[in-house]
Design a protein around this motif. Structure first.
Motif, PDB file in Angstrom:
ATOM      1  N   LEU A   1      -6.835  -0.647   6.095  1.00 30.90           N
ATOM      2  CA  LEU A   1      -6.662  -1.459   5.095  1.00 30.90           C
ATOM      3  C   LEU A   1      -5.684  -2.433   4.967  1.00 30.90           C
ATOM      4  O   LEU A   1      -5.869  -3.614   4.905  1.00 30.90           O
ATOM      5  CB  LEU A   1      -6.341  -0.407   3.552  1.00 30.90           C
ATOM      6  CG  LEU A   1      -6.190  -1.271   2.327  1.00 30.90           C
ATOM      7  CD1 LEU A   1      -7.292  -2.128   2.008  1.00 30.90           C
ATOM      8  CD2 LEU A   1      -5.738  -0.492   0.893  1.00 30.90           C
TER       9      LEU A   1
ATOM     10  N   HIS B   1      -7.115   9.688  -9.314  1.00 33.63           N
ATOM     11  CA  HIS B   1      -8.182   8.579  -8.808  1.00 33.63           C
ATOM     12  C   HIS B   1      -9.020   8.249 -10.078  1.00 33.63           C
ATOM     13  O   HIS B   1      -9.148   7.153 -10.349  1.00 33.63           O
ATOM     14  CB  HIS B   1      -9.113   9.208  -7.664  1.00 33.63           C
ATOM     15  CG  HIS B   1      -9.997   8.275  -7.248  1.00 33.63           C
ATOM     16  ND1 HIS B   1     -11.371   8.307  -7.470  1.00 33.63           N
ATOM     17  CD2 HIS B   1     -10.095   7.004  -6.632  1.00 33.63           C
ATOM     18  CE1 HIS B   1     -12.065   7.381  -7.188  1.00 33.63           C
ATOM     19  NE2 HIS B   1     -11.426   6.357  -6.493  1.00 33.63           N
TER      20      HIS B   1
ATOM     21  N   LEU C   1      -4.941   9.724   6.557  1.00 36.68           N
ATOM     22  CA  LEU C   1      -4.329   8.898   5.760  1.00 36.68           C
ATOM     23  C   LEU C   1      -3.697   7.721   6.326  1.00 36.68           C
ATOM     24  O   LEU C   1      -4.100   6.496   5.978  1.00 36.68           O
ATOM     25  CB  LEU C   1      -3.148   9.672   5.016  1.00 36.68           C
ATOM     26  CG  LEU C   1      -2.216   8.825   4.097  1.00 36.68           C
ATOM     27  CD1 LEU C   1      -2.893   8.138   2.845  1.00 36.68           C
ATOM     28  CD2 LEU C   1      -0.731   9.828   3.480  1.00 36.68           C
TER      29      LEU C   1
ATOM     30  N   VAL D   1      -8.382  10.127   0.489  1.00 35.82           N
ATOM     31  CA  VAL D   1      -8.844  10.383   1.794  1.00 35.82           C
ATOM     32  C   VAL D   1      -8.663  11.757   2.500  1.00 35.82           C
ATOM     33  O   VAL D   1      -7.741  12.343   2.003  1.00 35.82           O
ATOM     34  CB  VAL D   1      -8.052   9.272   2.708  1.00 35.82           C
ATOM     35  CG1 VAL D   1      -8.416   7.781   2.147  1.00 35.82           C
ATOM     36  CG2 VAL D   1      -6.708   9.323   2.898  1.00 35.82           C
TER      37      VAL D   1
ATOM     38  N   ILE E   1       0.929  -1.116  -0.057  1.00 43.91           N
ATOM     39  CA  ILE E   1      -0.025  -0.073  -0.106  1.00 43.91           C
ATOM     40  C   ILE E   1       1.005   1.158  -0.043  1.00 43.91           C
ATOM     41  O   ILE E   1       1.818   1.368   1.157  1.00 43.91           O
ATOM     42  CB  ILE E   1      -0.960   0.014   1.131  1.00 43.91           C
ATOM     43  CG1 ILE E   1      -1.651  -1.288   1.410  1.00 43.91           C
ATOM     44  CG2 ILE E   1      -1.532   1.497   1.178  1.00 43.91           C
ATOM     45  CD1 ILE E   1      -2.234  -1.364   2.864  1.00 43.91           C
TER      46      ILE E   1
ATOM     47  N   ALA F   1       0.868   5.082   0.721  1.00 46.96           N
ATOM     48  CA  ALA F   1       0.034   6.012   1.354  1.00 46.96           C
ATOM     49  C   ALA F   1       0.831   7.479   0.917  1.00 46.96           C
ATOM     50  O   ALA F   1       1.886   7.679   1.407  1.00 46.96           O
ATOM     51  CB  ALA F   1       0.099   5.940   2.747  1.00 46.96           C
TER      52      ALA F   1
ATOM     53  N   LEU G   1      -3.200   4.932  -1.569  1.00 44.77           N
ATOM     54  CA  LEU G   1      -4.226   5.803  -0.893  1.00 44.77           C
ATOM     55  C   LEU G   1      -3.353   7.206  -0.956  1.00 44.77           C
ATOM     56  O   LEU G   1      -2.166   7.306  -0.669  1.00 44.77           O
ATOM     57  CB  LEU G   1      -4.378   5.444   0.322  1.00 44.77           C
ATOM     58  CG  LEU G   1      -4.859   3.829   0.638  1.00 44.77           C
ATOM     59  CD1 LEU G   1      -5.155   3.762   2.489  1.00 44.77           C
ATOM     60  CD2 LEU G   1      -6.165   3.514  -0.030  1.00 44.77           C
TER      61      LEU G   1
ATOM     62  N   ARG H   1      -6.455   5.210   7.658  1.00 44.96           N
ATOM     63  CA  ARG H   1      -7.053   4.266   6.471  1.00 44.96           C
ATOM     64  C   ARG H   1      -6.093   3.556   5.915  1.00 44.96           C
ATOM     65  O   ARG H   1      -6.333   2.252   5.554  1.00 44.96           O
ATOM     66  CB  ARG H   1      -7.464   5.492   5.533  1.00 44.96           C
ATOM     67  CG  ARG H   1      -7.950   4.658   4.100  1.00 44.96           C
ATOM     68  CD  ARG H   1      -9.178   3.851   4.663  1.00 44.96           C
ATOM     69  NE  ARG H   1      -9.878   3.424   3.486  1.00 44.96           N
ATOM     70  CZ  ARG H   1     -10.160   1.918   3.411  1.00 44.96           C
ATOM     71  NH1 ARG H   1      -9.598   1.189   4.561  1.00 44.96           N
ATOM     72  NH2 ARG H   1     -10.321   1.190   2.432  1.00 44.96           N
ATOM     73  N   ALA H   2      -4.711   3.787   5.927  1.00 48.88           N
ATOM     74  CA  ALA H   2      -3.773   2.747   5.332  1.00 48.88           C
ATOM     75  C   ALA H   2      -3.761   1.747   6.447  1.00 48.88           C
ATOM     76  O   ALA H   2      -3.435   0.304   5.979  1.00 48.88           O
ATOM     77  CB  ALA H   2      -2.509   3.633   5.294  1.00 48.88           C
TER      78      ALA H   2
ATOM     79  N   THR I   1      -6.146   4.527  -5.681  1.00 49.33           N
ATOM     80  CA  THR I   1      -7.223   3.683  -5.379  1.00 49.33           C
ATOM     81  C   THR I   1      -8.282   4.424  -4.713  1.00 49.33           C
ATOM     82  O   THR I   1      -9.346   4.107  -5.089  1.00 49.33           O
ATOM     83  CB  THR I   1      -6.710   2.459  -4.502  1.00 49.33           C
ATOM     84  OG1 THR I   1      -5.545   1.938  -5.022  1.00 49.33           O
ATOM     85  CG2 THR I   1      -7.793   1.560  -3.944  1.00 49.33           C
ATOM     86  N   GLU I   2      -7.794   5.329  -3.748  1.00 54.47           N
ATOM     87  CA  GLU I   2      -8.908   6.035  -2.789  1.00 54.47           C
ATOM     88  C   GLU I   2      -8.241   7.281  -2.460  1.00 54.47           C
ATOM     89  O   GLU I   2      -6.860   7.168  -2.129  1.00 54.47           O
ATOM     90  CB  GLU I   2      -9.220   5.042  -1.550  1.00 54.47           C
ATOM     91  CG  GLU I   2     -10.005   5.857  -0.709  1.00 54.47           C
ATOM     92  CD  GLU I   2     -10.540   4.709   0.618  1.00 54.47           C
ATOM     93  OE1 GLU I   2     -10.970   5.216   1.558  1.00 54.47           O
ATOM     94  OE2 GLU I   2     -10.088   3.376   0.612  1.00 54.47           O
TER      95      GLU I   2
END
Length: 267
Positions: free
Chosen positions: A202, A181, A195, A190, A107, A109, A130, A198-199, A187-188
């Motif tokens: 996920l 995006h 951040l 935020v 991921i 971020a 993200l 959310r990372a 992907t998303e």
């Protein structure tokens, strides 16, 4: 949380199957030099040595994810820049390959800028991206007389299509998080303050999944890209090293440092 790498250009922590790799050159916008990339690769190898790893988060300390190559470091090499860039791109190649071949999902971020072959390239090689609302994405290689690397010439076209990829790498728009995006690069999106949470959320969701199934699916997805990223990386590296010896590349680096528009002459 276990600090696997506690100081230096790259920091690595692992807890409950989730690793957090933080690029740690905030004063240089997490710019990439030989030393930095060697540390980045060592951190990736530390992740590969952990069979219990279920997800990896890559972020940048400071205001930016990564500004790409460290232009001041590059400019200081003078006529020796092509040889230096060969070493830089070699470390970047193996680092990107290690990201793609890591069984655990990666991921990215992203806050601030993800720019240049390094910063933007890492984004394109991640499994999830993200981004904060203030994040910006800029390939920038051709703007300084270079060519994209980190596998971007393969990954970006598969993500956005050949027409959009050509537009992005040749005209170098500064993409907002919302634009990235919409194109599928992110992907998303935020809120800025959310951040990290959310990372981690996920990553924990992925960590709770079936690890062998996730690893196999990730491998199949990347193998399905078509031309192997590993096949593209050496060609990119040779091209970047050759271009770095041109007058236009030296002018591009100088223009970035001096904060002015470059004047290219085709030499």
């Amino acid at each position: 949380m276990t600090a696997v790498i506690a100081d230096g250009d790259v920091l690595l922590d692992i807890a409950d199957g989730v690793a957090t790799l933080r690029m740690n050159r905030p004063d240089a916008a997490n710019g990439m030099s030989v030393g930095f990339l060697r540390s980045f690769y060592e951190a990736m190898m530390a992740c590969h040595r952990r069979p219990d790893l279920r997800a990896l988060i890559i972020s940048g300390n400071g205001r930016h994810f990564s500004g790409g190559g460290d232009v001041r470091d590059f400019a200081s090499k003078g006529p020796g820049l092509p040889d230096y860039l060969r070493e830089v791109t070699s470390w970047l190649q193996v680092s990107v390959s290690a990201m793609i071949r890591l069984p655990a999902p990666v991921i990215a971020a992203v806050d601030g800028f993800a720019a240049g072959g390094g910063g933007f390239g890492l984004v394109c090689a991640a499994d999830f991206v993200l981004a904060t609302e203030r994040a910006r994405f800029l390939p920038a290689a051709t703007a300084v007389g270079m060519a994209p690397d980190a596998g971007t010439t393969v990954t970006l076209s598969r993500i956005v299509g050949i027409r959009e990829a050509m537009r992005i790498v040749l005209t170098n728009p500064r993409l907002t998080a919302a634009e990235a995006h919409e194109l599928g690069i992110v992907t998303e999106v935020v809120p800025d303050a959310e951040l990290a949470k959310r990372a981690l959320d996920l990553a924990r969701t992925l960590a709770a999944g079936a690890p062998k199934a996730i690893a196999a699916t990730k491998r199949l997805m990347w193998d399905g890209v078509g031309r192997s990223i590993e096949d593209a990386l050496p060609d990119e590296a040779r091209t970047v090293a050759e271009l770095s010896g041109t007058a236009d590349a030296r002018e591009g680096l100088a223009a970035v440092i001096e904060r002015r528009e470059p004047t290219f002459t085709g030499r």
